[in-house]
Write a protein that holds these residues in place. Structure first.
Motif, PDB file in Angstrom:
ATOM      1  N   ARG A   1       0.842  -1.191   0.000  1.00 38.45           N
ATOM      2  CA  ARG A   1       0.000   0.000   0.000  1.00 38.45           C
ATOM      3  C   ARG A   1       0.883   1.248   0.000  1.00 38.45           C
ATOM      4  N   ASN A   2       0.448   2.280   0.721  1.00 41.37           N
ATOM      5  CA  ASN A   2       1.170   3.548   0.724  1.00 41.37           C
ATOM      6  C   ASN A   2       2.508   3.414   1.433  1.00 41.37           C
ATOM      7  N   GLY A   3       3.519   4.072   0.893  1.00 41.09           N
ATOM      8  CA  GLY A   3       4.808   4.053   1.562  1.00 41.09           C
ATOM      9  C   GLY A   3       4.763   4.751   2.895  1.00 41.09           C
ATOM     10  N   VAL A   4       4.044   5.883   2.940  1.00 39.91           N
ATOM     11  CA  VAL A   4       3.838   6.633   4.181  1.00 39.91           C
ATOM     12  C   VAL A   4       2.343   6.872   4.332  1.00 39.91           C
ATOM     13  N   HIS A   5       1.797   6.490   5.485  1.00 40.31           N
ATOM     14  CA  HIS A   5       0.374   6.676   5.753  1.00 40.31           C
ATOM     15  C   HIS A   5       0.235   7.546   7.004  1.00 40.31           C
ATOM     16  N   ILE A   6      -0.224   8.800   6.807  1.00 42.36           N
ATOM     17  CA  ILE A   6      -0.462   9.719   7.923  1.00 42.36           C
ATOM     18  C   ILE A   6      -1.949   9.667   8.222  1.00 42.36           C
ATOM     19  N   LEU A   7      -2.287   9.201   9.405  1.00 40.13           N
ATOM     20  CA  LEU A   7      -3.669   8.838   9.725  1.00 40.13           C
ATOM     21  C   LEU A   7      -4.096   9.513  11.018  1.00 40.13           C
ATOM     22  N   GLY A   8      -5.322  10.073  11.054  1.00 41.28           N
ATOM     23  CA  GLY A   8      -5.841  10.592  12.314  1.00 41.28           C
ATOM     24  C   GLY A   8      -6.485  11.942  12.169  1.00 41.28           C
ATOM     25  N   HIS A   9      -6.204  12.823  13.164  1.00 48.84           N
ATOM     26  CA  HIS A   9      -6.782  14.165  13.172  1.00 48.84           C
ATOM     27  C   HIS A   9      -5.853  15.099  13.942  1.00 48.84           C
ATOM     28  N   GLY A  10      -6.226  16.395  14.029  1.00 47.50           N
ATOM     29  CA  GLY A  10      -5.391  17.353  14.734  1.00 47.50           C
ATOM     30  C   GLY A  10      -4.256  17.857  13.864  1.00 47.50           C
ATOM     31  N   LYS A  11      -3.028  17.861  14.411  1.00 45.05           N
ATOM     32  CA  LYS A  11      -1.882  18.435  13.707  1.00 45.05           C
ATOM     33  C   LYS A  11      -0.774  17.400  13.504  1.00 45.05           C
ATOM     34  N   ALA A  12      -0.278  17.361  12.273  1.00 41.76           N
ATOM     35  CA  ALA A  12       0.912  16.576  11.940  1.00 41.76           C
ATOM     36  C   ALA A  12       1.867  17.548  11.259  1.00 41.76           C
ATOM     37  N   GLN A  13       2.808  18.065  12.022  1.00 41.38           N
ATOM     38  CA  GLN A  13       3.619  19.195  11.580  1.00 41.38           C
ATOM     39  C   GLN A  13       5.067  18.789  11.303  1.00 41.38           C
ATOM     40  N   ASN A  14       5.592  19.343  10.221  1.00 40.01           N
ATOM     41  CA  ASN A  14       7.008  19.189   9.888  1.00 40.01           C
ATOM     42  C   ASN A  14       7.437  17.725   9.827  1.00 40.01           C
ATOM     43  N   ILE A  15       6.751  16.984   8.984  1.00 36.44           N
ATOM     44  CA  ILE A  15       7.123  15.603   8.705  1.00 36.44           C
ATOM     45  C   ILE A  15       8.019  15.644   7.468  1.00 36.44           C
ATOM     46  N   ALA A  16       9.306  15.387   7.657  1.00 35.02           N
ATOM     47  CA  ALA A  16      10.286  15.605   6.604  1.00 35.02           C
ATOM     48  C   ALA A  16      10.862  14.287   6.088  1.00 35.02           C
ATOM     49  N   PHE A  17      11.026  14.229   4.756  1.00 35.34           N
ATOM     50  CA  PHE A  17      11.647  13.088   4.096  1.00 35.34           C
ATOM     51  C   PHE A  17      12.806  13.623   3.259  1.00 35.34           C
ATOM     52  N   LEU A  18      14.009  13.218   3.611  1.00 32.68           N
ATOM     53  CA  LEU A  18      15.219  13.774   3.018  1.00 32.68           C
ATOM     54  C   LEU A  18      16.058  12.651   2.425  1.00 32.68           C
ATOM     55  N   GLY A  19      16.257  12.696   1.120  1.00 30.89           N
ATOM     56  CA  GLY A  19      17.072  11.682   0.472  1.00 30.89           C
ATOM     57  C   GLY A  19      16.457  10.297   0.481  1.00 30.89           C
ATOM     58  N   ILE A  20      15.131  10.225   0.387  1.00 27.11           N
ATOM     59  CA  ILE A  20      14.429   8.939   0.413  1.00 27.11           C
ATOM     60  C   ILE A  20      14.085   8.511  -1.012  1.00 27.11           C
ATOM     61  N   ALA A  21      14.320   7.236  -1.320  1.00 18.42           N
ATOM     62  CA  ALA A  21      13.890   6.655  -2.590  1.00 18.42           C
ATOM     63  C   ALA A  21      12.598   5.882  -2.354  1.00 18.42           C
ATOM     64  N   PHE A  22      11.505   6.349  -2.974  1.00 16.82           N
ATOM     65  CA  PHE A  22      10.223   5.652  -2.893  1.00 16.82           C
ATOM     66  C   PHE A  22      10.151   4.700  -4.083  1.00 16.82           C
ATOM     67  N   ASP A  23      10.234   3.406  -3.812  1.00 14.79           N
ATOM     68  CA  ASP A  23      10.365   2.400  -4.868  1.00 14.79           C
ATOM     69  C   ASP A  23       9.064   1.604  -5.001  1.00 14.79           C
ATOM     70  N   ARG A  24       8.254   1.933  -6.005  1.00 15.13           N
ATOM     71  CA  ARG A  24       7.061   1.151  -6.369  1.00 15.13           C
ATOM     72  C   ARG A  24       6.148   0.872  -5.181  1.00 15.13           C
TER      73      ARG A  24
END
Length: 447
Positions: A348-371
């Motif tokens: 499924r999704n490589g990253v799944h952000i789930l819920g409510h409220g605040k999800a702040q400054n979620i950083a992905f640096l130099g990541i390879a998302f492969d299929r």
């Protein structure tokens, strides 16, 4: 020069011949309690004399007597069958082996749990316990036994400071459950636990020592997990218990999830002020597996060189579902950085952000998302989904990332799910994606 092992065998034989067994070691420990001269005694020295320890009978009494002696206990070469909990109630207890042969009919330096309903193998109620160099085995039907349970008496200090090193296990419910601070796991292999590798928890009652580092907010800390292999475990290390929001200082490095990490990942729960590095799940055993599952309240953590792999073919399907899950709620999640590594292939999704409220400054640096989304309905490498309420703010940052797509599922966009202006995507010029796939849906703010 007499070898160490032959000396231990000689010492054990001598004690049995004298009719003293564990009594000699126990009395020696008690007589000079102020400055005890602790020695290394083989577990065979504490046999009853009726049958040899490790010869096929029940060895519970021998191992309990050995631990009661207060001496350091060696189990090298022994094959112990234990049917009841071993209680350890003095500080600095030590059970170790020089070497172990772990599997097959010639296995040695092994403790076998022979009672499937036993809740605990070692019940440790004092600080500074150490276990090293041996193997613990449970039946395939054992889904309840916790191998190492750490809990001080009610009202006692929160200190545990235990060490488990070079220990291998097979089966059971959990490797550990710790109520209090201080645990180090190093160089271990854990296989096929039915609940988790272990749980971080907090004492129901205890008396703080008056220092600022020993309060309800500061005392739950100092957990180090290094050079570990998880083979088919139901979940990894979990911080989901009492006082989980005040648990900090978790260090988790060099974790290899061979044939998948089920139940959410190598780490599950609240992560605060921690460092996580080199966590690899090469193959997915279940669709529910992943690398990390971060709960509401997680903040100020770096996740470096995380990676999962997977296989999808005519004869083999080994894909985790969501490698990274981030769950936000009333407290919110913030300042979570994922630096280097590969996410995918995955179900499924490589990253799944789930819920409510605040999800702040979620950083992905130099990541390879492969299929990602190989067996999904649409291609969303990153997905934001509301649950239990509405999101008021979501901010995601991409730096020098790359997204690979081979048409396994219909193309949608890089950031999918919630189509709302409360979601902001920041990206740099070094972040690349396939042509023809948009970054976001229509209402997402692109910073």
């Amino acid at each position: 020069m007499q070898s160490r092992r032959s000396f231990l065998s000689f010492a054990g034989a001598g004690l049995v011949a004298m009719g003293c067994k564990g009594a000699l070691a126990s009395s020696a420990f008690r007589e000079d309690a102020g400055n005890p001269e602790r020695r290394l005694w083989h577990v065979e020295a504490f046999g009853s004399g009726q049958s040899k320890v490790g010869s096929g009978g029940d060895d519970t009494v021998a191992l309990q007597s050995a631990l009661d002696s207060g001496e350091m206990i060696d189990v090298t070469g022994a094959l112990l069958r234990i049917s009841d909990t071993i209680n350890v109630n003095y500080p600095g207890a030590n059970v170790s082996s020089v070497m172990a042969s772990r599997v097959g009919n010639r296995a040695s330096s092994k403790i076998r749990v022979s009672e499937n309903s036993m809740p605990r193998l070692f019940n440790v109620s004092a600080a500074n316990f150490e276990a090293s160099g041996f193997f613990v085995e449970c039946d395939a039907g054992n889904a309840v036994t916790t191998l190492f349970h750490f809990e001080r008496p009610a009202g006692a200090a929160a200190d545990i400071d235990a060490v488990i090193s070079r220990v291998g296990t097979e089966g059971g419910g959990k490797i550990f459950h710790i109520y209090g601070r201080g645990l180090k796991l190093d160089g271990c292999t854990f296989a096929n636990t039915k609940i988790a590798v272990g749980d971080l928890d907090f004492p129901v009652s205890w008396t703080p020592n008056g220092s600022s580092n020993d309060t309800q907010e500061t005392a739950m800390r100092a957990y180090q997990f290094d050079n570990l292999r998880f083979h088919g475990v139901a979940a990894g290390v979990r911080n989901v218990g009492r006082n989980s929001l005040n648990c900090g200082g978790i260090q988790m490095t060099n974790i290899h999830g061979d044939i998948g990490i089920g139940g959410g990942g190598a780490f599950v729960g609240v992560a605060r002020d921690g460092q996580f590095a080199n966590i690899l799940s090469r193959m997915g055993a279940t669709n529910g597996g992943g690398i990390v599952d971060l709960h509401d309240g997680s903040s100020n953590c770096a996740f470096t060189n995380l990676g999962n792999g997977g296989f999808k073919g005519a004869d083999v399907a080994r894909l985790v579902r969501n490698p990274i899950v981030i769950r936000s709620g009333p407290i919110g999640v913030n300042e979570l950085s994922f630096i280097g590594g590969t996410i995918g292939p995955c179900n499924r999704n490589g990253v799944h952000i789930l819920g409510h409220g605040k999800a702040q400054n979620i950083a992905f640096l130099g990541i390879a998302f492969d299929r990602t989304n190989i067996e999904g309905n649409q291609y969303f490498p990153i997905k934001v989904e509301e649950s239990g309420g509405a999101f008021t703010e979501v901010s995601i940052k991409l730096g020098a990332c790359n997204f690979k797509f081979r048409g396994e599922t219909p193309a949608a966009c890089i950031l999918g799910g919630l189509n709302s202006a409360v979601v902001t995507l920041y990206r740099d010029n070094l972040t690349t994606k396939p042509k023809g796939i948009p970054w976001t849906q229509s209402n997402i703010v692109v910073g």
